[in-house]
Design an enzyme around this catalytic site. Sequence first.
Site: not given
Ligand code: MCN
Ligand code: CUM
Length: 831
Positions: A243, A390-391
Amino acid sequence: MSSDRSQKPDERFRFDEDGGPEPEKTCGHDRGGMGEDVRRKEDRRFVTGEGTYVDDIKKDGMLHCEIVRSPHGHARVVDIDGSRAESMDDVVAVITAEDLAAHDLATMPTLMDDTQEVLVREKVKFQSQEVAAVIATDRYAAKDGAERVEVEYDTLDAVVDAADAKAEDAPIVREDLEEDTNHIFTWEAGDEEATEQAFADADVTVEQDMYYQRLHPAPIETCGCVADWDEDDEQMTVHMTSQAPHAHRTLFSMVSGIPEHKVRIVSPDVGGGFGNKVPIYPGYVVAAAASYVLEQPVKWVEERSENVQTTSFARDYDMTGRIAATEDGEILGIDTEVLANHGAYNAAAQPSKFPAGFFKIFTGSYDVPAAHASLDAYYTNTAPGGIAYRCSFRVTEAVYLVERLVKALAQELDADPAEIRRQNFIPEDAFPYESATGWEYDSGNYERALDKALESVDYDGLREEQAERIENDDDTLLGIGLSTFTEIVGAGPGKQCDIAGVEMFDSCEIRVHPTGTATVRIGVQTQGQGHETTFAQIVAEELGLDVDSVEVEHGDTDTEPYGLGTYASRSTPVGGAATAVAARKVREKAKSVAANELEADEEDVVWSRESGAFSIEGAPERTVTIEEVAAASYMNSPADEEPGLEAVDYYDPPNMTYPFGAYVCVVEVDRETGEVDIRQFYALDDCGNRINPMIIEGQVHGGVAQGIGTAMLEHVTYDDDGNVTAGDFMNYLLPTAMEIPEMETDYTVTPSPHHPIGAKGVGESPTVGSPPAIVNAVVDAMAHAGVRHVDMPMTADRVWEVLDDAGLSKEPSERFDFDAGADDEAAADDD
Ligand code: MCN
Ligand code: CUM
């Protein structure tokens, strides 16, 4: 570096004053910009089986690595005899800790201030810990070889619970450390004195014990790598399930001594991470060491049970929460004590300034004047704690605590849990809001979200139905559970959340090519979140390109700008911000080129988001498109400009983002069996401005499914000897489509005031926010009989005990009289 760290969102990102929802599209065009349900660009390759995961990578002469694991939870290693394995034809090598020590690779850093033995030297500290490794020409031979490695153990008493680890006579897990104790650290937050005063002044106080059980992230793809040392180039290439490829490259270089520019980490398609792929695991190190010594590529891929038993568990927080209030329901204070089980190594991937992660968010969406928490963490003979699942680093536990406490307070006061919430919400006009534990919430409108949720589910109607069922002594009870949580995501600003002592920036590089297509390289890494689509949408929006002309690349440290990876829902808050700012830098340059093309002064040139083109102010008929600018940038650049059209941004955010939600869960509890049926799940999420609503909806579906698994099914359990009793998918129960109800998703939009496009993260919100809604619903179903709590997972037998203790259980009715059924059938047969 971009000079302006907190770019103000422009006009269309301002709060909508009347509180109504945003229009479906914020961009007003259909190039696939912000707010459009663009279909995921990556899905074609996934649904046609064209994805490339680590296990799909095959190289000439590739060897396979299998790990020999301890069957005991706590034992001294007396002897390791690899001779039988070594004598096998296809076995190339047997590796032990001694071999690794010869190359200075005996230990590796965890993500906290701890080191973990790659292979055990003297003492096994948890079941399935890595003891030796076998390298063979194919996977089957490696497995057969591993079975022939003979290890002699001297077993020791084990300790698996934090409470037991605390005892004076408990077995010591970490004899390698100086202190003769299992205690790792004590952590405190908030103002203890002020909180004690609040409790002294209160009319009512409620105390609730709750255990957030040990969970496993359980990505569908397990962890693995292919390490390939090229002796001629002195270059190490590792394809790995990561990641955070750049962070892993730096660690790899530090551990191995190979110069960083000679280490290439590639994270190809990743089949789910959920936090499981943030830490470094021994398998990666062993495979790389083996490749280095043998000068051949080496593949290591975990089996399911190895993944469940040894990689990053999460939660395992034993909490006692107390809440103080006036008789009218105004919250005065929250106090909390936590006993944390960190497993055998302090591997918790969490901000180093906060050994308990972001637990300080435990005052939630409420204006709590005084708050205090104290926490003690312990080593046990269980797998090391990854904590990231996911936390966002203990936010999940904090949200559970406060959402359960608010429900308990409502019960104590005989008040409506929705009204208690409304009464105590941080008001809309109080943002930016400083919480009692020191966070600065960027924006929020919790009441609007709650109102919309209650109206959408017909809350009053549900309460009536609930009362009727009680009145009629129905066989099933109805429970309505709320969770009006706030999250804290986007690690994040250096001053607030440096992880492992680094500034938490992220990056984006944009190259617009002469024909007007663009390559976008980002420092964050997707594991299923759809970045190839949403990051292209940000660029399409900011440059006026069509989304299909924008290709997003990630996961290769040789080409991507340095980034810190994807976790804590930080991709949008940090990487997304870098992308918007990089695009705006490109636009600035494009404007100067456009001025040259239009033969105008740059000050007179304007860019229209609507048309995505440049024109002279007041003369919109003559336009220059970004495609024309791109060509001119290379072929006809202005005399005072360098040719080319590209930009890089490293974005160091001024604050975290605080997305929030209002979830409603409706359950039916069977009084005869204790079975819980989730009849309805409504999830309203506010993540500020939305890039792709469809992708957000997918995130919510998946996250709520994981929340249902948490609340109803999942628990990594151990017996007293340290044996994992739920270490595979037969015993660690993930929810399937059968357990997941149809969900309703909804939204409000409260933009982040400091994010360039007003967006907040959303990836973790549904997993963080949903468990308390479900537990609150089950408790709510039995609240009239005085039930205050049910621990997760809320299995039927556990719920039945609670029903029975509360005098709510019912004798099984005819449908459980199997003999009667048999008689009927026998009679039917006779006919
Ligand atoms: N997004 C959006 N508009 C926003 C916020 C987000 O369209 N205002 C979209 C983003 O562009 C992205 C998705 O939603 O495509 C998730 O965005 P974001 O909240 O920024 O999270 P990350 O991309 O950083 O993903 C990490 C987060 C975490 S920490 C875990 S744990 C997790 C999760 O996302 N693991 C996942 N969702 C997951 N989903 C899948 N399919 N697989 C994982 O391993
Ligand atoms: Cu707290 S799990 Mo995600 O942050 O990869």
